[in-house]
Design a protein around this motif. Structure first.
Motif, PDB file in Angstrom:
ATOM      1  N   THR A  66       0.846  -1.184   0.000  1.00 12.76           N
ATOM      2  CA  THR A  66       0.000   0.000   0.000  1.00 12.76           C
ATOM      3  C   THR A  66       0.882   1.234   0.000  1.00 12.76           C
ATOM      4  O   THR A  66       1.981   1.213   0.571  1.00 12.76           O
ATOM      5  CB  THR A  66      -0.958   0.027   1.213  1.00 12.76           C
ATOM      6  OG1 THR A  66      -1.872   1.116   1.073  1.00 12.76           O
ATOM      7  CG2 THR A  66      -0.213   0.189   2.526  1.00 12.76           C
ATOM      8  N   ASN A 131      -3.736  -2.111  -2.431  1.00  6.98           N
ATOM      9  CA  ASN A 131      -5.035  -1.585  -2.015  1.00  6.98           C
ATOM     10  C   ASN A 131      -5.077  -0.081  -2.236  1.00  6.98           C
ATOM     11  O   ASN A 131      -4.052   0.583  -2.399  1.00  6.98           O
ATOM     12  CB  ASN A 131      -5.334  -1.932  -0.556  1.00  6.98           C
ATOM     13  CG  ASN A 131      -4.554  -1.086   0.429  1.00  6.98           C
ATOM     14  OD1 ASN A 131      -3.446  -0.627   0.144  1.00  6.98           O
ATOM     15  ND2 ASN A 131      -5.109  -0.874   1.606  1.00  6.98           N
ATOM     16  N   GLU A 142     -12.495   0.772   0.988  1.00  7.68           N
ATOM     17  CA  GLU A 142     -11.237   0.140   0.632  1.00  7.68           C
ATOM     18  C   GLU A 142     -11.437  -0.879  -0.488  1.00  7.68           C
ATOM     19  O   GLU A 142     -12.366  -1.683  -0.461  1.00  7.68           O
ATOM     20  CB  GLU A 142     -10.608  -0.566   1.835  1.00  7.68           C
ATOM     21  CG  GLU A 142      -9.235  -1.171   1.510  1.00  7.68           C
ATOM     22  CD  GLU A 142      -8.622  -1.940   2.653  1.00  7.68           C
ATOM     23  OE1 GLU A 142      -7.438  -2.315   2.536  1.00  7.68           O
ATOM     24  OE2 GLU A 142      -9.322  -2.175   3.672  1.00  7.68           O
ATOM     25  N   SER A 143     -10.546  -0.839  -1.478  1.00  6.82           N
ATOM     26  CA  SER A 143     -10.544  -1.810  -2.565  1.00  6.82           C
ATOM     27  C   SER A 143      -9.143  -2.381  -2.702  1.00  6.82           C
ATOM     28  O   SER A 143      -8.163  -1.752  -2.307  1.00  6.82           O
ATOM     29  CB  SER A 143     -10.955  -1.152  -3.888  1.00  6.82           C
ATOM     30  OG  SER A 143     -12.264  -0.626  -3.819  1.00  6.82           O
ATOM     31  N   TYR A 144      -9.042  -3.568  -3.255  1.00  4.48           N
ATOM     32  CA  TYR A 144      -7.729  -4.134  -3.547  1.00  4.48           C
ATOM     33  C   TYR A 144      -7.831  -4.994  -4.796  1.00  4.48           C
ATOM     34  O   TYR A 144      -8.891  -5.512  -5.140  1.00  4.48           O
ATOM     35  CB  TYR A 144      -7.182  -4.939  -2.364  1.00  4.48           C
ATOM     36  CG  TYR A 144      -7.974  -6.172  -2.013  1.00  4.48           C
ATOM     37  CD1 TYR A 144      -7.696  -7.405  -2.613  1.00  4.48           C
ATOM     38  CD2 TYR A 144      -9.006  -6.110  -1.077  1.00  4.48           C
ATOM     39  CE1 TYR A 144      -8.417  -8.535  -2.291  1.00  4.48           C
ATOM     40  CE2 TYR A 144      -9.740  -7.236  -0.756  1.00  4.48           C
ATOM     41  CZ  TYR A 144      -9.442  -8.443  -1.364  1.00  4.48           C
ATOM     42  OH  TYR A 144     -10.171  -9.569  -1.051  1.00  4.48           O
ATOM     43  N   SER A 162      -2.886   3.743  -5.266  1.00  2.56           N
ATOM     44  CA  SER A 162      -2.487   3.256  -3.951  1.00  2.56           C
ATOM     45  C   SER A 162      -1.548   4.213  -3.237  1.00  2.56           C
ATOM     46  O   SER A 162      -1.457   4.192  -2.009  1.00  2.56           O
ATOM     47  CB  SER A 162      -1.817   1.887  -4.091  1.00  2.56           C
ATOM     48  OG  SER A 162      -1.523   1.345  -2.818  1.00  2.56           O
ATOM     49  N   GLY A 206      -4.093   3.875  -0.270  1.00  2.00           N
ATOM     50  CA  GLY A 206      -4.726   2.813   0.499  1.00  2.00           C
ATOM     51  C   GLY A 206      -4.447   2.889   1.986  1.00  2.00           C
ATOM     52  O   GLY A 206      -5.225   2.380   2.800  1.00  2.00           O
ATOM     53  N   PHE A 213      -1.731  -3.359   4.951  1.00  2.00           N
ATOM     54  CA  PHE A 213      -2.203  -4.279   3.921  1.00  2.00           C
ATOM     55  C   PHE A 213      -1.082  -5.188   3.451  1.00  2.00           C
ATOM     56  O   PHE A 213       0.040  -4.749   3.247  1.00  2.00           O
ATOM     57  CB  PHE A 213      -2.737  -3.465   2.727  1.00  2.00           C
ATOM     58  CG  PHE A 213      -3.280  -4.313   1.624  1.00  2.00           C
ATOM     59  CD1 PHE A 213      -4.513  -4.934   1.756  1.00  2.00           C
ATOM     60  CD2 PHE A 213      -2.561  -4.498   0.453  1.00  2.00           C
ATOM     61  CE1 PHE A 213      -5.022  -5.712   0.743  1.00  2.00           C
ATOM     62  CE2 PHE A 213      -3.073  -5.289  -0.563  1.00  2.00           C
ATOM     63  CZ  PHE A 213      -4.298  -5.895  -0.422  1.00  2.00           C
TER      64      PHE A 213
END
Length: 213
Positions: A66, A131, A142-144, A162, A206, A213
């Motif tokens: 991240t 992320n 939050e997305s990854y 990120s 992120g 992460f």
């Protein structure tokens, strides 16, 4: 940033300070902690640990990153360990971010352009996750994604997300501001900007929601 590596057996490694000190005097300057920027400090710390593991002959299976960890992860993904050393040996603040007063972000295209110029040496990663934070209707989500298998343009786009830091609206990031840096004030101001819709439909660093992460 965290990584999985291959040795005699598969095991999990957190990048900790002990990985820096392997008795080789020539590495001491590269692993210097006497630097002012938090982003530079994190970047150098990770780079030193990555290169130490690589020099020990360990192979990386999975990388998750991240923010600056996503930047460093791309060097592993493309097998560019010497370029990773070169980046952090003499890096200065202007290479890490670019700020225009009218913007609500701290631009990172200087770094992304360096990644774009790297030759792909076909690293051995099975997965490379990053992320980032999507802002939708004044909410942080939050997305990854796993970047392995994406084309280069999309990989760099996700890495940029990120590592894209917000800049509170109306805040002037001058020398005085940085010398009296108040992270609580800046984060509270950022939350106000979120509520007012300043970042709607944007993707940001992120680490805002998950820095482990």
């Amino acid at each position: 940033m965290t990584i999985y590596v291959r040795g005699r057996s598969s095991f999990y490694v957190s990048l900790t300070a002990k990985l820096f000190y392997n008795g080789r005097r020539e590495q001491e300057r590269f692993y210097d902690w006497n630097i002012s920027s938090r982003r530079r400090r994190q970047g150098r710390f990770q780079a030193g640990a990555i290169c130490a593991l690589h020099e020990l002959g360990l192979k990386f299976d999975v990388v998750t990153g991240t923010s600056i960890g996503a930047i460093n992860g791309y060097f592993i993904y493309t097998g560019n360990y010497e370029a990773l050393k070169d980046l952090w040996w003499d890096v200065d603040e202007s290479q890490l971010s670019y700020v225009k007063e009218e913007d609500n972000i701290i631009e990172n295209m200087h770094l992304i352009e360096q990644l774009a110029n790297l030759t792909d040496h076909e690293g051995e990663l099975k997965a490379f996750y990053v992320n980032y934070v999507n802002v939708k209707e004044c909410q942080l989500i939050e997305s990854y994604d796993n970047l392995v298998g994406m084309d280069k343009e999309n990989i760099l786009k996700h890495i940029r997300y990120s590592a894209l830091l917000p800049k509170p609206v109306g805040l002037k990031l001058d020398k005085k501001t940085m010398e009296t840096f108040d992270s609580k004030y800046l984060f509270d101001k950022f939350k106000e900007d979120i509520i007012h819709g300043e970042y709607n439909d944007m993707s940001l660093d992120g680490g805002i929601l998950n820095n482990h992460f």
